[in-house]
Every structure is written in structure tokens, then in C-alpha cells.
Design a protein around this motif. Structure first.
Motif, mmCIF file in Angstrom:
data_model
loop_
_atom_site.group_PDB
_atom_site.id
_atom_site.type_symbol
_atom_site.label_atom_id
_atom_site.label_comp_id
_atom_site.label_asym_id
_atom_site.label_seq_id
_atom_site.Cartn_x
_atom_site.Cartn_y
_atom_site.Cartn_z
ATOM 1 N N ASP A 1 1.589 2.474 11.290
ATOM 2 C CA ASP A 1 1.994 2.852 12.649
ATOM 3 C C ASP A 1 1.455 1.864 13.674
ATOM 4 O O ASP A 1 2.171 1.427 14.584
ATOM 5 C CB ASP A 1 1.495 4.271 12.956
ATOM 6 N N GLN B 1 -3.583 4.444 5.682
ATOM 7 C CA GLN B 1 -2.434 3.569 5.445
ATOM 8 C C GLN B 1 -1.310 3.877 6.438
ATOM 9 O O GLN B 1 -0.685 2.964 6.994
ATOM 10 C CB GLN B 1 -1.921 3.723 3.992
ATOM 11 N N SER B 2 -1.072 5.147 6.652
ATOM 12 C CA SER B 2 -0.030 5.553 7.616
ATOM 13 C C SER B 2 -0.397 5.089 9.023
ATOM 14 O O SER B 2 0.456 4.582 9.768
ATOM 15 C CB SER B 2 0.131 7.076 7.580
#
Length: 164
Positions: free
Chosen positions: A46, A41-42
Motif C-alpha cells: 500500500d 506486506q500489505s
């Protein structure tokens, strides 16, 4: 049968020790999955931010390219105008400064000089008659050159416009 409390605690302790590695493995796997999902998810967030930034840069580059292209077209138009102006100047410097009417006036002057020569020859003024004949011959040569130039000038002007 009754087991003493110590034995029961020992059996529970053994079962717990047997189950603990399985529970630790399961907890470790869940933590790993949660961490992996959080990392994905990060990473997605990003990457979305990077894509948005790159799209903004691309849009800015497009706007800049369009502005540069407009500048280029304007510069080309100015250069073409300069070329047309310079070609007109060159043609005015290299072109013949006489017209067909000037040529016809010169022919009339030759005829007048020829008539003058015949008149002076009849009056027995040989010196003036020969001078009139020389002037008529010189003007005749000049008229031939002008006539040749007048015939060639429209063709060369047309070819100069085609080349431009």
C-alpha cells in the motif's frame, strides 16, 4: 504392570490437557506472526502504491511548474518589450525635436538678421532695423535654450537607459 485402558486413556487425556495450552499458545503465536507478516506486506504494498502515486503527482507538478515558469518568462519578456516601447514613446514626446543641424541653422539666421539690421541702420531704415534687432535677440534666446537642451539630452537619455 498393566494399566487398565481407562487409566491409560485418562493419563493421555491429562497429558493432552497439559500440552494443549502450550500448543494453543504456539498456534496463536504462529497465526499472529503470519498475520503480522501479511499485514506488513500489505502495508508495504500500500505504501509503495502511495509513494508511486505521490511521485507521479510530483512529476506532474514539476511539469506544470516548468510550463508556468515558461509562461511567466514569456509574460516578463512581453512586459519588458512594452516598457521599452513606452519609454521610447515618452522620450519622443519629452525629447527636443531639433538637432544640432537645426541649432546651427538658427545661428546662421541670427547672423543674417544681425547683418540685415546693420545694413538697414546704415540705410537709415530705423523701424526695419529695430525689428530685425528684436528678431535677432529673440532667436538668440531661443538658440540658447536649444543649446542648453542639446547639451542635457545625451546625459538624460543615458541615465534613462541605465535606469531601465
Amino acid at each position: 504392570m498393566r494399566y487398565p485402558t481407562g487409566t491409560l486413556v485418562g493419563i493421555i487425556w491429562l497429558i493432552t490437557l497439559a500440552i494443549l495450552p502450550f500448543l494453543f499458545a504456539k498456534a496463536r503465536q504462529r497465526a499472529f506472526s503470519k498475520g503480522l507478516d501479511a499485514g506488513k506486506q500489505s502495508l508495504k504494498a500500500d505504501l509503495k502504491l502511495r509513494i508511486k502515486g505521490l511521485q507521479d503527482d510530483l512529476n506532474e507538478a514539476r511539469v506544470q511548474a516548468e510550463a508556468d515558469q515558461r509562461k511567466h518568462h514569456t509574460a516578463i519578456a512581453h512586459l519588458k518589450d512594452s516598457i521599452r516601447e513606452l519609454e521610447a514613446r515618452i522620450m519622443s514626446y519629452t525629447g527636443l525635436a531639433v538637432t544640432r543641424a537645426d541649432y546651427e541653422l538658427l545661428i546662421n539666421a541670427i547672423e543674417t538678421l544681425s547683418l540685415t539690421e546693420r545694413t538697414l541702420a546704415a540705410m537709415k531704415a530705423t523701424q526695419q532695423a529695430s525689428r530685425a534687432a528684436r528678431n535677432a535677440a529673440g532667436l538668440g534666446d531661443l538658440a540658447k535654450r536649444i543649446h542648453t537642451q542639446l547639451r542635457e539630452t545625451p546625459a538624460s537619455a543615458a541615465s534613462a537607459e541605465v535606469a531601465a
